[in-house]
Design a protein around this motif. Structure first.
Motif, short mmCIF file in Angstrom:
data_model
loop_
_atom_site.label_atom_id
_atom_site.label_comp_id
_atom_site.label_asym_id
_atom_site.label_seq_id
_atom_site.Cartn_x
_atom_site.Cartn_y
_atom_site.Cartn_z
N ARG A 176 15.56 13.61 16.33
CA ARG A 176 15.40 12.69 17.47
C ARG A 176 14.53 11.48 17.12
N ILE A 177 14.59 11.04 15.90
CA ILE A 177 13.88 9.84 15.49
C ILE A 177 14.57 8.62 16.11
N HIS A 178 13.78 7.73 16.69
CA HIS A 178 14.32 6.47 17.22
C HIS A 178 14.37 5.49 16.05
N TRP A 179 15.49 5.47 15.38
CA TRP A 179 15.60 4.77 14.10
C TRP A 179 15.35 3.27 14.14
N PRO A 180 15.64 2.55 15.23
CA PRO A 180 15.42 1.10 15.19
C PRO A 180 13.98 0.69 14.90
N VAL A 181 12.99 1.58 15.11
CA VAL A 181 11.60 1.17 14.86
C VAL A 181 11.11 1.62 13.48
N ILE A 182 11.89 2.43 12.75
CA ILE A 182 11.44 2.96 11.47
C ILE A 182 11.99 2.12 10.33
N ASP A 183 11.11 1.52 9.55
CA ASP A 183 11.49 0.71 8.39
C ASP A 183 11.37 1.60 7.14
N ILE A 184 12.44 2.26 6.79
CA ILE A 184 12.41 3.23 5.69
C ILE A 184 12.04 2.54 4.38
N ALA A 185 12.61 1.38 4.13
CA ALA A 185 12.37 0.69 2.86
C ALA A 185 10.93 0.28 2.68
N ALA A 186 10.19 0.14 3.78
CA ALA A 186 8.80 -0.32 3.70
C ALA A 186 7.80 0.83 3.63
N ILE A 187 8.27 2.09 3.66
CA ILE A 187 7.35 3.22 3.55
C ILE A 187 6.70 3.20 2.17
N GLU A 188 5.38 3.33 2.13
CA GLU A 188 4.69 3.34 0.85
C GLU A 188 3.49 4.28 0.90
N ALA A 189 2.90 4.49 -0.25
CA ALA A 189 1.72 5.35 -0.37
C ALA A 189 0.62 4.58 -1.08
N GLU A 190 -0.61 4.79 -0.62
CA GLU A 190 -1.78 4.14 -1.21
C GLU A 190 -2.85 5.20 -1.44
N ASP A 191 -3.73 4.94 -2.38
CA ASP A 191 -4.87 5.82 -2.58
C ASP A 191 -5.81 5.70 -1.39
N HIS A 192 -6.41 6.80 -1.01
CA HIS A 192 -7.28 6.88 0.17
C HIS A 192 -8.35 5.79 0.17
N GLY A 193 -8.97 5.56 -0.97
CA GLY A 193 -10.07 4.61 -1.03
C GLY A 193 -9.66 3.16 -0.94
N ASN A 194 -8.36 2.89 -1.06
CA ASN A 194 -7.89 1.50 -1.08
C ASN A 194 -7.58 0.93 0.29
N ARG A 195 -7.44 1.79 1.30
CA ARG A 195 -7.07 1.30 2.63
C ARG A 195 -8.00 1.92 3.68
N PHE A 196 -8.66 1.04 4.43
CA PHE A 196 -9.55 1.53 5.47
C PHE A 196 -8.78 2.29 6.56
N GLY A 197 -7.53 1.90 6.79
CA GLY A 197 -6.74 2.61 7.78
C GLY A 197 -6.53 4.07 7.43
N LEU A 198 -6.37 4.36 6.14
CA LEU A 198 -6.23 5.74 5.71
C LEU A 198 -7.52 6.53 5.91
N GLN A 199 -8.64 5.86 5.77
CA GLN A 199 -9.92 6.53 5.98
C GLN A 199 -10.12 6.88 7.45
N LEU A 200 -9.67 6.00 8.34
CA LEU A 200 -9.75 6.30 9.77
C LEU A 200 -8.78 7.43 10.13
N ALA A 201 -7.62 7.45 9.49
CA ALA A 201 -6.68 8.54 9.73
C ALA A 201 -7.25 9.87 9.26
N ASP A 202 -7.96 9.87 8.14
CA ASP A 202 -8.61 11.08 7.64
C ASP A 202 -9.60 11.62 8.66
#
Length: 267
Positions: A176-202
């Motif tokens: 039941r994913i609403h596909w129009p909002v998901i940009d599959i090609a733009a999915i990426e991974a970053e190291d935890h220390g490189n993005r403050f957003g990932l630290q807030l998610a942690d």
């Protein structure tokens, strides 16, 4: 056109499913009983603000911790209360899929990363609903969400993108994913220390999990989940189907009396 939203995805716990290796209170080591995979989400236009949010939290830590990436596990209890409080003051949303691993039948997810992928499917469903729901109040951008994962060792994110594409191509009504909002090609991974957003998610995912995962003494801490509740995605009073999704269903999980406070908060 730029994305409307940005989502940072992190986890708390691990995906080990060996029933002989789960942690036992009073002993060191072992696999977690719970695995949480979740996201913190805000407008793409506020992504630079998130850098300031994280820095303001770090500025309140002791000198020796101020210049290190934020990790929930590195903070003592008062510092965790401060950090979670800092999240709750910000214009963001959080959502999580939370698995109780011991009740999952042996052999259900035999392949490497299979449980992780399965939970990510549930997470992307709810992330897509959140972005769809919020779109009327977020006119900027193209309506899609930029997704950034905290990098996991030994996980191939090209394979993960292919997995998501297969879900889309399957046209399965159970997905039941609403596909129009998901940009599959733009999915990426970053190291935890490189993005403050990932630290807030942690901080957010670890805070939620603390209400369920027993510590060394067998206790849980629901305070952080209670603090985070205003930021958790929900519809009406329903949290457990949206921003605090349980796997399997909550009524099949043998909660302890302490853990039941989580249900009292979100149920």
């Amino acid at each position: 056109m730029a994305h409307s939203f940005i989502a940072y995805i992190d986890e708390a716990g691990d995906d080990g499913l060996n029933p002989d290796k789960y942690r036992v209170p009073g002993r060191g080591g072992g696999s977690s009983h719970w695995l949480t995979i979740g996201a913190t989400v805000w407008r793409q236009s506020r992504d630079l603000d998130a850098v300031r949010w994280a820095k303001e939290i770090r500025a309140q830590l002791p000198q020796q911790k101020r210049h290190k990436p934020l990790h929930f596990k590195d903070l003592d209890h008062p510092q965790r209360v401060m950090a979670i409080g800092g999240i709750c003051e910000r214009p963001m949303r959080a959502l999580a899929v939370i698995a109780n691993k011991p009740v999952i039948p042996d052999g259900t997810y035999p392949a490497k990363h299979q449980l992780y992928h399965y939970m990510c499917r549930y997470l992307l469903e709810r992330l897509s609903w959140l972005c769809r729901d919020m779109r009327p109040s977020v006119p900027e951008g193209d309506g899609r969400v930029k997704i950034i994962f905290s990098r996991r060792r030994a996980m191939n994110y090209d394979d993960f993108q292919s997995y998501i594409q297969r879900l889309k191509d399957a046209a399965d009504p159970e997905i039941r994913i609403h596909w129009p909002v998901i940009d599959i090609a733009a999915i990426e991974a970053e190291d935890h220390g490189n993005r403050f957003g990932l630290q807030l998610a942690d901080l957010a995912m670890s805070g939620l999990t603390a209400a369920l995962e027993p510590d060394f003494y067998g206790n849980v801490e629901p305070r952080f989940a209670r603090m985070l509740k205003p930021r958790i995605y929900h519809r009406g009073t329903n949290y457990l189907s949206y921003g605090a999704k349980m796997v399997p269903a909550a009524d099949t999980i043998p909660f302890t009396d302490q853990q039941r406070e989580f249900l009292g908060i979100f149920g």
